[in-house]
Each structure stands twice: as structure tokens, then as C-alpha cells.
Design a protein around this motif. Structure first.
Motif, mmCIF file in Angstrom:
data_model
loop_
_atom_site.group_PDB
_atom_site.id
_atom_site.type_symbol
_atom_site.label_atom_id
_atom_site.label_comp_id
_atom_site.label_asym_id
_atom_site.label_seq_id
_atom_site.Cartn_x
_atom_site.Cartn_y
_atom_site.Cartn_z
ATOM 1 N N GLU A 209 41.311 35.113 38.156
ATOM 2 C CA GLU A 209 40.589 36.282 39.626
ATOM 3 C C GLU A 209 40.978 36.911 39.479
ATOM 4 O O GLU A 209 41.484 38.044 39.235
ATOM 5 N N LYS A 210 39.443 37.893 39.925
ATOM 6 C CA LYS A 210 39.337 39.329 39.272
ATOM 7 C C LYS A 210 40.226 39.808 41.181
ATOM 8 O O LYS A 210 39.639 39.325 42.336
ATOM 9 N N ALA A 211 40.701 41.022 41.110
ATOM 10 C CA ALA A 211 41.443 41.692 42.036
ATOM 11 C C ALA A 211 40.549 43.220 42.276
ATOM 12 O O ALA A 211 40.137 43.234 41.056
ATOM 13 N N PRO A 212 40.500 43.160 43.377
ATOM 14 C CA PRO A 212 39.851 44.674 43.649
ATOM 15 C C PRO A 212 40.899 45.624 42.964
ATOM 16 O O PRO A 212 41.344 45.474 42.736
ATOM 17 N N ASN A 213 40.283 46.621 42.292
ATOM 18 C CA ASN A 213 40.507 47.628 41.571
ATOM 19 C C ASN A 213 42.309 48.332 42.907
ATOM 20 O O ASN A 213 42.634 49.352 41.655
ATOM 21 N N ALA A 214 41.718 48.425 43.905
ATOM 22 C CA ALA A 214 42.484 49.873 44.456
ATOM 23 C C ALA A 214 43.725 48.631 44.696
ATOM 24 O O ALA A 214 45.196 48.963 45.665
ATOM 25 N N ALA A 215 43.371 47.076 44.296
ATOM 26 C CA ALA A 215 45.173 46.041 44.532
ATOM 27 C C ALA A 215 45.649 46.332 44.095
ATOM 28 O O ALA A 215 45.405 46.452 42.169
ATOM 29 N N PHE A 216 47.146 45.898 44.207
ATOM 30 C CA PHE A 216 48.521 46.733 43.168
ATOM 31 C C PHE A 216 49.088 45.348 43.244
ATOM 32 O O PHE A 216 49.912 45.225 42.411
ATOM 33 N N ALA A 217 49.052 44.623 43.930
ATOM 34 C CA ALA A 217 49.914 43.588 44.340
ATOM 35 C C ALA A 217 49.340 42.062 44.757
ATOM 36 O O ALA A 217 48.568 42.057 45.577
ATOM 37 N N ALA A 218 50.066 40.741 44.225
ATOM 38 C CA ALA A 218 49.539 39.937 44.964
ATOM 39 C C ALA A 218 50.901 39.369 46.009
ATOM 40 O O ALA A 218 51.615 39.478 45.266
ATOM 41 N N LEU A 219 50.271 39.017 47.092
ATOM 42 C CA LEU A 219 51.614 38.658 47.614
ATOM 43 C C LEU A 219 50.494 37.280 48.065
ATOM 44 O O LEU A 219 50.117 37.016 48.926
ATOM 45 N N MET A 220 52.245 35.767 48.320
ATOM 46 C CA MET A 220 51.915 34.281 48.763
ATOM 47 C C MET A 220 52.947 34.344 49.296
ATOM 48 O O MET A 220 53.931 34.345 49.072
ATOM 49 N N ASN B 51 50.187 42.679 40.144
ATOM 50 C CA ASN B 51 48.866 43.101 39.643
ATOM 51 C C ASN B 51 48.861 43.253 38.209
ATOM 52 O O ASN B 51 49.377 44.345 37.252
ATOM 53 N N GLY B 52 48.350 42.307 37.539
ATOM 54 C CA GLY B 52 48.255 42.228 35.649
ATOM 55 C C GLY B 52 49.042 41.096 35.429
ATOM 56 O O GLY B 52 48.855 40.750 33.910
ATOM 57 N N LEU B 53 50.209 40.929 36.780
ATOM 58 C CA LEU B 53 50.686 39.930 35.700
ATOM 59 C C LEU B 53 50.862 38.082 36.137
ATOM 60 O O LEU B 53 49.216 37.881 36.238
ATOM 61 N N THR B 54 50.608 37.261 35.085
ATOM 62 C CA THR B 54 49.986 35.930 35.800
ATOM 63 C C THR B 54 50.700 34.780 35.549
ATOM 64 O O THR B 54 51.530 34.309 34.629
ATOM 65 N N PRO B 55 51.178 34.297 36.865
ATOM 66 C CA PRO B 55 51.834 33.381 37.088
ATOM 67 C C PRO B 55 51.173 32.211 37.341
ATOM 68 O O PRO B 55 50.280 32.114 36.434
ATOM 69 N N GLN B 56 52.803 31.714 36.690
ATOM 70 C CA GLN B 56 52.376 29.949 36.028
ATOM 71 C C GLN B 56 52.602 29.205 37.188
ATOM 72 O O GLN B 56 53.591 28.958 37.032
ATOM 73 N N PHE B 57 51.807 27.740 37.483
ATOM 74 C CA PHE B 57 52.328 27.066 38.155
ATOM 75 C C PHE B 57 52.029 25.835 37.986
ATOM 76 O O PHE B 57 51.868 25.145 37.662
ATOM 77 N N LYS B 58 53.344 25.554 38.391
ATOM 78 C CA LYS B 58 53.890 24.093 37.824
ATOM 79 C C LYS B 58 53.073 23.216 38.816
ATOM 80 O O LYS B 58 53.622 23.333 40.259
#
Length: 374
Positions: free
Chosen positions: A211-222, A262-269
Motif C-alpha cells: 500500500e503506497k502512502a502519500p508523500n505528506a503522510a507520516f503515520a497510519a492510524l487504524m 509510515n515505513g514500518l510494515t505491520p504483520q496481521f495474524k
């Protein structure tokens, strides 16, 4: 009776064969006075995946970073001073690389989807079927992989929230995320953009690495909405640190938020039963100040490698230190004095030291230090 208190400590020790054995009843900690110390601790191989808790270490005077040897020697002082300088200047990150929090009382978003209309919370079986009828199976998207049929997504253009209080709640969560990740929200002024609504069923797994994030995105929130499910643990790692987040506890009644740089890759069980309904947001940087990032402490790693290589080279010298002690910021019980049990800056420093120790042939230990006022 002497007063005593217990503190956590990190012990650093070379593992090469040339280093003499240290008696568990000998040694001193360098300071203004000669202090005796009893050591009752067990080593572990720093290449192992976990660090065991160890027995108490008795010490008379606390020190931040000091060497342990029979005599105060210039080489030991220099080595300890260099490592302390690295910790102070190059490992001064005080934030976290991810965030998680369970909310027991939140406003109802009054979620409305194009097609099925309003979705009640907690989500019932009829609403789950309605979502699937109007959602897109994730398996058909080449950017995201789901291992099972029962995984779906809804684009943000088809998602609406009819309760204005929900937007205020999401913004307040974003403030908490920024605080936890050591981001100055007043400078970044983050905006929360909804990216997707995800629905996961039994045995489904999400892999968001494509999943590609926008250049200005610095974090993901779920934000996981109330819907009963089990399993689905989320694992996030950075620079040797890791977090395992379980959102399934009280999932029927609670709302759970997780976030990561952003840049980290979460792994979902995989989900083992039920369904998980998730709102996936991106935190967008909106000012001209530098965009927040989480960098690997390359300078600190380089300096530590140099210092420890020099220490190893001089191991046979009489003035070389045998051990270096570093007191942790927090107190830990014996059960929590493990690699996974450390928190905050302690976990951060341990993760960096563990990688360097593996590369340079040193042993890394955890111990309790008990202080006595005689």
C-alpha cells in the motif's frame, strides 16, 4: 537494617574467550569510593530471540554507566564515558514507534455506507452481509493480499459519518498518537484522511506492505469498531524493537486504535472467529516544517560498533573493563525483566544494543540491582 531499593539494570559484557571469569563475590563499581558488589546473574546468548529474567545483583551505589573491574583504570573510564555520551546524544529519542489504546466510551460514528446505508454498532450479522454485498473483495486488489475469501474493503468515497462528534474523536486520537510518537502536533498540524474501511472474516490476513502512502503522510492510524472477533494480533517492529497488539479483547463493546510510523510494515495474524471492522486513516503533515519521520539511529550504531571494537581489541590489557553497567529508566518485576517486558526508552536502547552486541561478539544481560545504604 540497611535500607534497600530495587532498580533494573542492563549489564554489558564481552563474550570472547580471552576475558577472565569474574567471581560472583568480587568486583567494584567505579565511583568516588570503592564499593563492593555481589553478582548473581545468568548470561544469555545475544543472538537468541529473547532475554531471560535474571537473579538480583547487589550493588552499593547506583551509577548510570560505569565499568566494573578490580581497580579504577583510565581505559574503563574512557569506554564507559564514550558509551554514556552515545546514549545521551545519539540515542535521545523519547517517543515510541507505534501506539495502541482501547477506548471504552466513544461517540457513535453513525456510520453510513453507500448501498447498505447506516451500519449499527456493534455490527450484527445482517449488517455484515450488507457490507459484503456492497464492498470489494480484497483478493482482487493486487496492492493488498488477503489469504482468505472473507476479506473486504470499501473506498472512502463510499463512507460517511453522520455524527460530527466522531470527527472530533478521531482528531483527539491523532493528538494522542502524535504525543506517543514524539511528534509536535502544533508544528505538523496533522490531518486525518480516511483511506479505507476494511472488513476481515475468519482466516483472513492483511499484508499492507504494497500500500503506497502519500508523500505528506507520516503515520497510519487504524480504528477498530465494536464487532466480535478473536485472533488478528498485530505485530509491528522497528530497529530490533517489536510490539504485539491484541485488539480482540472485549472487541464487541470497545473501540481500539493502533498507529505506527509510515515505513514500518505491520504483520496481521489471521482472524480465528468473527469479523474485524477497521477504519484506516493516514495522518497527513500539513505545514512547511519538516515532515515527521522515524529514522534508524545509524550514527549511534556506528559509534557503538567503534567503541566496542576498540574495547574488544584491548581485552587483554590490564586496564580494560570487564563489564559495563547501565541503569534502566524504569523499575521492572522479575517477570517483566525481559526483552519483551521493557518499555519506552529502555526497550529502544536494548534493541540497539542487542544488534550491536550480535555484530561485535559481546554478551548482553539484564539484572536487578539492589542498593543498600549502610
Amino acid at each position: 537494617m540497611p535500607k534497600s531499593s530495587t532498580k533494573s539494570a542492563l549489564e554489558y559484557q564481552p563474550s570472547y574467550d580471552e576475558t577472565p571469569e569474574i567471581s560472583s563475590t568480587e568486583g567494584s563499581i567505579l565511583g568516588d569510593e570503592e564499593d563492593t558488589m555481589d553478582i548473581d546473574t545468568e548470561q544469555y546468548d545475544s543472538e537468541s530471540s529473547s532475554i531471560p529474567s535474571v537473579q538480583p545483583m547487589l550493588v552499593k551505589t547506583p551509577m548510570l554507566v560505569k565499568t566494573v573491574s578490580k581497580k579504577s583504570q583510565p581505559k574503563g573510564k574512557a569506554t564507559a564515558s564514550e558509551i554514556e555520551d552515545i546514549f545521551r546524544k545519539d540515542l535521545n529519542f523519547r517517543g515510541a514507534f507505534c501506539f495502541d489504546k482501547t477506548f471504552t466510551s466513544v461517540p457513535n460514528p453513525t456510520l453510513r455506507l453507500a448501498g447498505p446505508g447506516h451500519i449499527g454498532l456493534p455490527v450484527n450479522s445482517s449488517d455484515l452481509l450488507a457490507i459484503k454485498e456492497h464492498a470489494r473483495p480484497i483478493k482482487s486488489d493486487p496492492r493488498v493480499y488477503a489469504r482468505a475469501e472473507d476479506a473486504w474493503k470499501v473506498e472512502p468515497s463510499k463512507v460517511a459519518f453522520d455524527n460530527p462528534a466522531w470527527v472530533e474523536f478521531v482528531n483527539s486520537v491523532a493528538e494522542e498518537v502524535c504525543k506517543a510518537l514524539a511528534i509536535q502536533s502544533t508544528k505538523s498540524k496533522p490531518r486525518c484522511d480516511l483511506k479505507k474501511l476494511w472488513l476481515q472474516g475468519r482466516n483472513s490476513i492483511l499484508l499492507l506492505n504494497k500500500e503506497k502512502a502519500p508523500n505528506a503522510a507520516f503515520a497510519a492510524l487504524m480504528i477498530t469498531l465494536p464487532c466480535a472477533f478473536t485472533g488478528g494480533e498485530v505485530h509491528i517492529s522497528h530497529a530490533g524493537m517489536s510490539a504485539a497488539i491484541d485488539q480482540s479483547r472485549d472487541s464487541l463493546s470497545n473501540t481500539h486504535a493502533i498507529a505506527w510510523y509510515n515505513g514500518l510494515t505491520p504483520q496481521f495474524k489471521p482472524i480465528t472467529s468473527g469479523h474485524r471492522l477497521v477504519l484506516h486513516y493516514q495522518l497527513i503533515h500539513t505545514t512547511n516544517s519538516p515532515c515527521p519521520t522515524l529514522s534508524i539511529p545509524s550514527k549511534a550504531i556506528r559509534r557503538l560498533n567503534e567503541v566496542l571494537a576498540s574495547w574488544k581489541t584491548s581485552a587483554r590489557r590490564q586496564d580494560a573493563p570487564r563489564k559495563i553497567l547501565y541503569l534502566l529508566d524504569h523499575k521492572y518485576s522479575t517477570a517483566n525483566l525481559t526483552e519483551d517486558g521493557l518499555a519506552g526508552r529502555d526497550a529502544y536502547i536494548l534493541s540497539v544494543l542487542k544488534g550491536v552486541a550480535q555484530n561485535t561478539g559481546f554478551k548482553l544481560l539484564l539484572a536487578h540491582v539492589e542498593l543498600f545504604a549502610l
